[in-house]
Design an enzyme around this catalytic site. Sequence first.
Site, PDB file in Angstrom:
ATOM      1  CG  ASP A 191      -1.986  -1.035   1.089  1.00  0.00           C
ATOM      2  OD1 ASP A 191      -2.662  -1.029   0.009  1.00  0.00           O
ATOM      3  OD2 ASP A 191      -2.455  -1.505   2.114  1.00  0.00           O
TER       4      ASP A 191
ATOM      5  CB  THR B  37     -17.747  18.612   5.212  1.00  0.00           C
ATOM      6  OG1 THR B  37     -17.947  19.420   4.101  1.00  0.00           O
ATOM      7  CG2 THR B  37     -17.685  19.284   6.584  1.00  0.00           C
TER       8      THR B  37
ATOM      9  CB  THR C 101     -17.793  21.749   1.913  1.00  0.00           C
ATOM     10  OG1 THR C 101     -16.809  21.553   2.677  1.00  0.00           O
ATOM     11  CG2 THR C 101     -19.210  22.151   2.304  1.00  0.00           C
TER      12      THR C 101
ATOM     13  CG  ASP D 264      -6.628  21.846   8.184  1.00  0.00           C
ATOM     14  OD1 ASP D 264      -6.954  20.840   8.793  1.00  0.00           O
ATOM     15  OD2 ASP D 264      -6.427  21.912   6.979  1.00  0.00           O
TER      16      ASP D 264
END
Lengths: 682, 568
Positions: A306, A377, A380, A343
């Site tokens: 991965d 989100t 958005t 953030d």
Amino acid sequence: MTRTTPTSLLDRAILSRAAVDAFAKLNPARMMKNPVMFIVEVGALATTLFLVPGLAPKGLFGFQLQIVFWLWATVLFANFAEAVAEGRGKAQADALRRTKTDTIARRITGSGHLQVEEALASSLLRKGDRVVVETGGTIPGDGTVVEGIASVNESAITGESAPVIREAGGDRSAVTGGTTVLSDRIVIEITSEPGQTFLDRMIRLVEGAERQKTPNEIALDILLAGLTIVFLFATVTLRPFAVYSGGTVSVTVLIALLVCLIPTTIGGLLSAIGIAGMDRVLKHNILAMSGRAVEAAGDVNVLLLDKTGTITLGNREAVKLLPAPGVPESELAELAQLSSLADETPEGRSIVVLAKDKYGLRARELRELNAKFVPFTARTRMSGLDFETGRKVRKGATDMVDAFVRSLGGAFPDQVRQDVSSVAAEGGTPLVVVDGPRVMGTIYLKDVVKGGMKERFDRLRAMGIRTVMITGDNPLTAATIAREAGVDDFLAEATPEDKLALIRAEQAKGNLVAMTGDGTNDAPALAQADVGMAMNTGTQAAKEAGNMVDLDSNPTKLIEVVEIGKQLLMTRGALTTFSIANDVAKYFAIIPALFLVTYPELQALNIMHLATPQSAILSAVVFNALIIIALIPLALRGVSYRPLGAGRILRRNLLIYGMGGILVPFLGIKAIDLLLVALHLV
Amino acid sequence: MLDVFLKTGVYFLLVLAVVKPLGIYMKRVFSKEKTFMDPVLVPLERLLYRIGGVDPAKEQGFVAYAGAMMVFNVVSLVVLYAMERLQHLLPLNPDKMPAVPAALAWNTAVSFTTNTNWQAYSGESTMSLFTQMAGLAVHNFASAATGIAIAIAFLRGVARVESKGIGNFWSDLVRATLWVLLPISLAGAVVLMSQGVIQNFKASETVTTLEGATQKIPLGPIASQEAIKELGTNGGGFFNANSAHPYENPTPFSNLVEMFLIFSVGAGLTYTLGSMTGKTRHGWAVFWSMAILFLAGAFMAGYFEVRGNPIHHGLGVSSAMGNMEGKEVRFGPVDSSLFATITTDASCGAVNSMHDSFTPLGGLVPLLNIQLGEIIFGGVGAGLYGMLLFVVLAVFIAGLMVGRTPEYLGKKIESREVKLAMLSVLILTFSILVGTALGVSSKAGLAGLDNAGPHGLSEVLYAFSSATGNNGSAFAGLNANSDFYNVALGVAMFFGRFLMILPLLAIAGSLAAKKRVAESIGTFPVDGPVFVLLLIGVILIVGALTFFPALALGPIVEHLLMGAGKLF
């Protein structure tokens, strides 16, 4: 298991325990499983019986006694090798057992107001029971968190003392019995029956109780048994040949010859090699569910890794700012910082760091700015600040920002659009920053490849193993990272189904595939792969599907597993070759000695100039026994391994173990002969 | 010694020249691709299938393939036995030969069915022309074709992926006979006739010799038998003297032709191996492994034969040419030792000199060649599949050393294959060693011995090695036409042939069903000099170690005793 368990090969406790076990293993019922050593035991027993007065030829009692002694020693040395290999596992199992104390579980039944809690012993918990565990409590059994979130100390299993978070839902829901909850309260649904818990399985695995011969070990066993029978024919028919030639050979000497010829070196060390291989895997904190899986790891030629967390650090980092036409770079930097101040995502933090390091902007408090944070989100796909003045600062995905700007009557400049696509083309992720209707520029977010990965992939390539990177990114981004990381191939925009399909396709081409995974949706692929390593942090389903569990949850360790698997097979091959090559010298020691009376001319074959027929035979037998002891460290450690192509490895190992196998016994037997003469033992 | 190098070199280059063309031709024949022989042979082939009621396109699994092979061989064995027992009632018996005794008939029937051609009798004084032609000569083709068929089936097992079938035995048998054996032996017979090998259907002539004695000179269709005798590595001569007889092998040139025929198919098949599996370099690696063992043996035997017997030197009675005892003057020690090496490398067993009279170490070469399993080019087909058995073992033992579970050309070698391969090895070892032990410890066995001491042991050891290995050459000096040897050697031949083939076909079936593992730089290399050395090492260590004690008591001690002035 704790990491303080003994790891030294020569740990005294392990050695003394092994010495006792070596005798216990003489039980013929156990010895039967190893045909080569069983023959040696039968031979030792037979020669012992010949010691009975009257059966032994006169004057040779001392010689016969020594043969008998060394034949038994050969068997005991082989048993000792196996016992030493098992020793470390046993010590670890003991340590694990101590953690497996019976706790009181708080089982709950019913729900809501009717919920009842009762206390019962953890050993009585059945699959499907629900238990509650609170701060300081021990988790009574394996299960899945169905309610709540808690930090858990899993050091009893992993040896890692930093707590981990376990929460209901998602891929972090599995808990293991015997670990402790450090904070909060969780409700767990038990997923294993008593006696079948992870801890139980782990104890059985490290102890070797569930050890079964691997397919290759069985095949090698057959070869060794076959060779044993061939040499049995060669020695048994020697008696009529000798009688025809007018001589005799005593049964004791024939048995000595047989034991020297049959592949006792590899026969005696074979199981020790296998156990030690499992043990090396365990030392890397990886739990292999079977030796078969470790063996398969050696054969792997495609490795699926991965991207996130394995090849790259989990997070992207902001590396560059690309201002829109007419916007000063410093202004873009300030807005980028503003939009990311609150953030808490790693990407957001990296933007703040970039603003500080490159543009000298210090972080500010939101309260001072009179602004409110608008979090990211899924709908958005933007985040930013709403000022009390009505000013809106945003950063986010291009299409969403475009729509946002338009709704405020602004326009999206072509230059920015170009920047965005060039960032994407380079494998980065573009974030567009806007101040109200005004597009300010682009933030370049980049995947950061872990250090040293390129070298590891080069190593794998040298062994003939292809690495394929699996990522959800678009092909363009994937290609760039693949190039930077040095993997051979990549699978972009991969879904779990794609992953499974890729494994099947590779297997159809004749490749053996290894992969790691942790999520429930990885389970089918883990099960399909030849080697599937599940992360201990992963879900129960993933752990069940794989054939290995990495207790440290570090996917790059798959590379070590492959190397251990290869080393295990190499050690087996090297000692087999060595063992068979040894026979040449033994023949030159024993054959002239056997018939010296009948044909004194055969002395010409005594190229080692061994003193007497007795000393020649005895030296060969002693060498044959001592070489087992001498090779125990090699069998346990494994032969030295370098990532080279098969051709070069073969040349190297043939030289060391093939040529060495022919030459070493000539020197060894001669040295023992000199010693025996010096000590007046013959 | 220069002569040895020169003659061996010329011969070897001749063989080398046909490896590729013959190999490709055989690959095309058995893959049913077009060949230049098709216009003549395809109609004949169809006719044969129609008569036999065979569907040549039907793929057989290994059980069906092995079954067809066994049925064919057992039935033809019984027919040959009946033919020998009833030859006095059958036509073409100008010399009025009586029926062959039961034990000898069994021995001979097995011998020719198994491509051994061990002859416990003198052909010219035991067999009628009918038995020679309709029985023995036919088996020369049939047993050789069986060998080729098995080798091809084995190659299919390696080459095919996840397949149940390994070919069709009847089709392989017919194609091996019509496309490979018949045309080459026809050409070979013509060349031999040009050298003076006779071809007629006359009864023996009685002539008066120069000394005035009368001598019976047997005649017959020899050239036609001679070519297939060598090409099919059969080795059963029309005459007891075999290729030492001037009617079978009149000139040094005919000698070269015969030696060439012995190796041609076996050498060509190594290229077929490479071509069918798509691994030409591997085919050459197998070829060079064989070539190195051949050259080593040829030089060793040549050296000891040219050097001669040191005791004779001391007595002043030695020939300037070397050891000439038991050799034809027209061949001398070089052509003789070369022939002996070749005939035992291959499981041919034709002889142009008496191996019994070789110097001990000169005679060790043919003996060891046989005991290694006749895998040095070997019997037609048999040499290749015998060699591949060693390849499988070598790959298994050393393959692990590269850090992968062993695989051969992408096919995993697992316990089933190892079990079957070891079974083959065990059967051969058992038959040779236990047979010899029986021979030297029983009254019936000892009764056949001419020579005492280690030489006697060598003779019995050689007989059982030759029978088990389906070679058919004799060390001579052993009177093997007794009930004991006829029966025991018959059993050894049967075991050595069929009990070896059956596990081999089972391996082929199991390999055919496997997936092919992808190749990478981490794959065990089965070409190049390292592999060649490894293969030779495994052959010498596994093969020779088994027989070292017996050899030590036979030829080796005899050589040492010769040094000490003792002869046997």
